[in-house]
Each structure stands twice: as C-alpha cells, then as structure tokens.
Enzyme design. Structure first.
Site, PDB file in Angstrom:
ATOM      1  N   ASP A  58       4.975   7.026  -7.004  1.00 36.90           N
ATOM      2  CA  ASP A  58       3.533   7.207  -6.854  1.00 36.90           C
ATOM      3  C   ASP A  58       2.859   7.503  -8.186  1.00 36.90           C
ATOM      4  O   ASP A  58       3.122   8.529  -8.811  1.00 36.90           O
ATOM      5  CB  ASP A  58       3.263   8.352  -5.866  1.00 36.90           C
ATOM      6  CG  ASP A  58       1.802   8.465  -5.479  1.00 36.90           C
ATOM      7  OD1 ASP A  58       1.015   7.561  -5.830  1.00 36.90           O
ATOM      8  OD2 ASP A  58       1.431   9.451  -4.822  1.00 36.90           O
TER       9      ASP A  58
ATOM     10  N   ASP B 268      -4.036   2.085  -8.809  1.00 36.54           N
ATOM     11  CA  ASP B 268      -3.167   2.971  -8.041  1.00 36.54           C
ATOM     12  C   ASP B 268      -2.068   2.160  -7.361  1.00 36.54           C
ATOM     13  O   ASP B 268      -2.330   1.114  -6.760  1.00 36.54           O
ATOM     14  CB  ASP B 268      -4.004   3.714  -6.998  1.00 36.54           C
ATOM     15  CG  ASP B 268      -3.189   4.670  -6.146  1.00 36.54           C
ATOM     16  OD1 ASP B 268      -2.386   5.429  -6.724  1.00 36.54           O
ATOM     17  OD2 ASP B 268      -3.343   4.661  -4.925  1.00 36.54           O
TER      18      ASP B 268
END
Length: 456
Positions: free
Chosen positions: A137, A338
């Site tokens: 992440d 992202d």
C-alpha cells in the site's frame, strides 16, 4: 466481545486457504521484466482477484463489494486530507504479556482504507526467516503483521502466524525509543505505552479495519536480501477486511515505511507493475531502476498530507481530441496517485466531459444500466469492444495511454463500465489505469515516471 468479532470474521472469511504452490502457469521471473535492471530488490506482485495470488479474495466476492470498499478508501483519504479525527477507540492489554490486566485506550485517527483493491506480495521476517503474504500500500506508512499469541483478535490468514518467540533476532521497542514517537506521523494516531514500557502502535483504516499491537524490530528479508533492525508492528488486535494476508507493507513517504527504512542500502526509489486479474504476476522493485525508459512528472508538494504522493494532471484526450474543459479544471483539486484505489476519481467537470466524450466515441456500442457509482456502462467485455484511444497527461510531459482494460472495467460477465468517477475532495489516479504500466516513484529526485509494457 472479542469472540463475537472473531466469529463475525469467521463468517466473512469462512475458509483459510494455505499458501499455495505457484504452478508453472502462474510463475514469473521478475528479473525478466524489461524495465528492471540487475541491481535492486525484486518482489513478485499479485492482483487481489488473480487465481495466482497466494492469498486471493474469495471467488464469490461481487464487484459491487469492491466498489463499496473503494468508496471507503476514498472517504478515508478525504478524512486524512481534512485531518478529521475518529471518535472510535480501540483497546489492547497494556503489556507484552496477555496476563497484564491494564488497558491502553486511545481514539483512532483517520487512516487509508485497505479495502479489497490492494495487491499482495511475500515478505520474510525473523531468524530463521519465515515467509508471509502481505498487502502492498502506497497510502500507508507502518508495516505490520499479525503476531501470536494474538491477545485480542486476528483475522484468518494464509499460512502460519508470525511467532516472535521463534525468532532469535526479534526485539520489542521501548516507549522511550524515537521510533515510538514517530508513530504519530506514521499512523496518524498517538503511541501508547504498556506497563512494561513496550511501545504500542495503533493503525486505523477508513473502512473500520484496524491493527493494534507492539512496535517491534527484527530482520526483514526478501529472497537472499536481508536487512536487520527493521521496525514494524506486531499486531495483537487486527480486525477488518485484510483478505487472507498476514498484514500490510507501507510504502508512503514516512521514516517508518519500508521504503525509507531500506533506503540507506537500496536507495530512495521503488517501482512496480500492477498486473491485471487475468495475468500471472507483476513486480515491486525497491532500489535502482532504468531511468531512461520512463516519461516523468514531478511530485507535487502539498501541505494536506506529506506522506502521500501528489502529482499534477494537465489534460485528457479522447481519440486525439482534448476534453472540452478549461486547463484550470484539472488543477481544481489536488491529485494523488495511489496503488490501492481501484476507480480513478476526477474533478466533476473533467469527469463529465470524459464520460460524454467516451460515450460519443462508442455510440455504436449498446449501453447498459449504471452500476453503483459507475454511470457510463456498455454491454460486453472491455477486451472485446472497440474503444477510443484515451490519454492522461501530467506536468512535465508524462502520459498514460490507456488500453481498453485501463479505460473500462468489467463489473460482471455482460457489462463493462468507464473506470472513472467524480471526485469530491481530491482527484485520485487509481490502479485500474496503472495496470500493466511500469510506475517508478523516485523519491530522492521527487518525480514519478510511467513506461508502457511494464508487466511484459
């Protein structure tokens, strides 16, 4: 209460699948990827819905669930940018021993929702090293994984849980260590302290998932490369939608992230190619890369959250024609890139113009009803439809020239939709648009690069 939570998670993830042997059809030699060079650290990366994943999502998870958790991730990013606190507290026994009756209770601040859109890889930890499946992440800083004895609650995971007592290099971190103070910026929550002076971390995520445990250090390893004194969270209360992973690898811009801890020996950069759900694998590389193969855009500075990766979008073309919006429309909101967001969010005016232009270019394709937040849908599968060439441009000349499967996302066997939606507080370049591109985050030189054909 903890038992009820554990039972609820057991219903959600009914069967824990052991770490599977990857067959020849799913194996990939990461050093064969064209954008990698001979040095650096290379990890195999798997799509969360790929049959080749060592910890795949359940096959019956509908795409509507993916969108629900994608929305939670967007909401949590918005809360972070607005610095909105959470009032939900969490508790953990205040010592490294489950026999201690004291409790630490601290309200949790906003974190980034992990959801079900994140990619997974394997990480080794301890001496001797054991392998664990981890979510990757770019929107999180602290790396953590579930640890026995799991005082409060743990979700089901692939393979055995990490046992600190079986690692000769394991050590807990004291409350007076500077890394304990660093947790505030890494997790957006203050650290707590046990009665035995062990630092307690608290990582919360926007979909109400969280991990609470002891800040620890141990030797981390990837293949033949090992790095001692790696700081991470040893989770004792881990609840939410982490799939069957053991934990999470944080790659955000923060001194406790994996990137920053490995940087002194590897360098301040990482790159990845996010594979599609139908391909075998992609890669995550930490360290040096081939710089000449990318087109670059500068990392944009932002006072909203200095751990996230901001860039500046400058335009979108459909079939070679710019959208009918002003140049200022693209910068009306900050833009984040992202790895864990599935659907790209655009400023409302830009999204409306893109939807209209794509629908116009595909006017011969039968339309389908809207699907959840996706309102521009067509009958068929993305890979079988004729779609216009769409290109996203960024400051400095970098561009993403989208293939059909970057532009559209199949929501079921008969329907595909434009993989974009309107943004509220921030535009976000999601992972559908990044799939199959090599994306490099050169933090040292403050730039992000894109190169086509990264997973081939």
């Amino acid at each position: 209460m903890a038992l009820l939570r554990l039972l609820a998670l057991s219903l959600l993830f009914a069967v824990a699948t052991p770490i599977r042997d990857i067959t020849d059809a799913c194996s990939s030699h990461v050093k064969d990827f064209q954008h990698l060079n001979s040095s650096g650290l290379y990890l195999t990366l798997h799509h969360p819905r790929s049959p080749c994943s060592p910890a795949p999502l359940p096959a019956d998870v509908p795409f509507s669930a993916v969108l629900t958790h994608d929305h939670a991730r967007i909401a949590s990013l918005a809360a972070r940018l607005a610095k909105t606190p959470s009032s939900r507290p969490t508790t953990l026994r205040g010592s490294s021993s489950p026999d201690d009756a004291s409790l630490a209770s601290v309200p949790l601040g906003p974190g980034t929702s992990v959801g079900v859109g994140n990619y997974v890889t394997r990480m080794g930890l301890g001496t001797p090293a054991k392998q664990y499946v981890m979510v990757v992440d770019t929107g999180s800083s602290l790396t953590w994984l579930q640890c026995s004895p799991c005082i409060m609650s743990c979700h089901r995971q692939s393979g055995p849980m990490f046992n600190p007592k079986k690692s000769s290099s394991y050590a807990s971190v004291s409350c007076s260590a500077p890394q304990c103070s660093d947790l505030t910026t890494a997790t957006l929550n203050p650290a707590a302290c046990s009665t035995s002076n062990v630092c307690i971390y608290q990582a919360s995520y926007g979909d109400s998932s969280f991990s609470v445990g002891y800040l620890s250090k141990d030797t981390v390893s990837f293949g033949s490369t090992s790095v001692p004194n790696f700081y991470y969270g040893c989770g004792q209360d881990n609840e939410g939608l982490f799939g069957q992973s053991a934990g999470l690898i944080g790659l955000a811009r923060n001194k406790l992230s994996l990137l920053y801890q490995l940087a002194p020996s590897m360098g301040y950069s990482f790159s990845y190619c996010l594979p599609t759900s139908s391909s075998s694998s992609g890669y995550l590389s930490i360290g040096s890369y081939n710089p000449g193969q990318y087109s670059y855009t500068p990392m944009a500075s932002s006072s909203l959250d200095d751990s996230l990766y901001f860039i500046k979008m400058t335009g979108i073309t459909v079939a070679g024609k710019p959208l009918s919006v002003s140049a200022s429309a693209y910068s009306s909101l900050p833009t984040i890139i992202d790895s864990g967001t599935v659907i790209t969010r655009l400023p409302t005016g830009v999204y409306s113009a893109l939807s209209k232009a794509v629908a116009g270019a595909m006017k011969g394709t039968p339309r389908a009803s809207a699907f959840s937040i996706l309102d521009t849908c067509f009958q068929g599968q993305a890979s079988r439809l004729r779609v216009p060439q769409v290109s996203m441009a960024f400051a400095g000349g970098a561009a993403l020239k989208l293939a059909a499967t970057n532009l559209l996302v199949d929501v079921d066997s008969a329907t595909t939709c434009l993989a974009f939606a309107p943004a509220r507080s921030a535009a976000i370049i999601g992972n559908t648009q990044q799939q199959t591109f090599s994306v490099v985050y050169d933090v040292k030189n403050s730039k992000i690069g894109f190169a086509a054909g990264g997973c081939s």
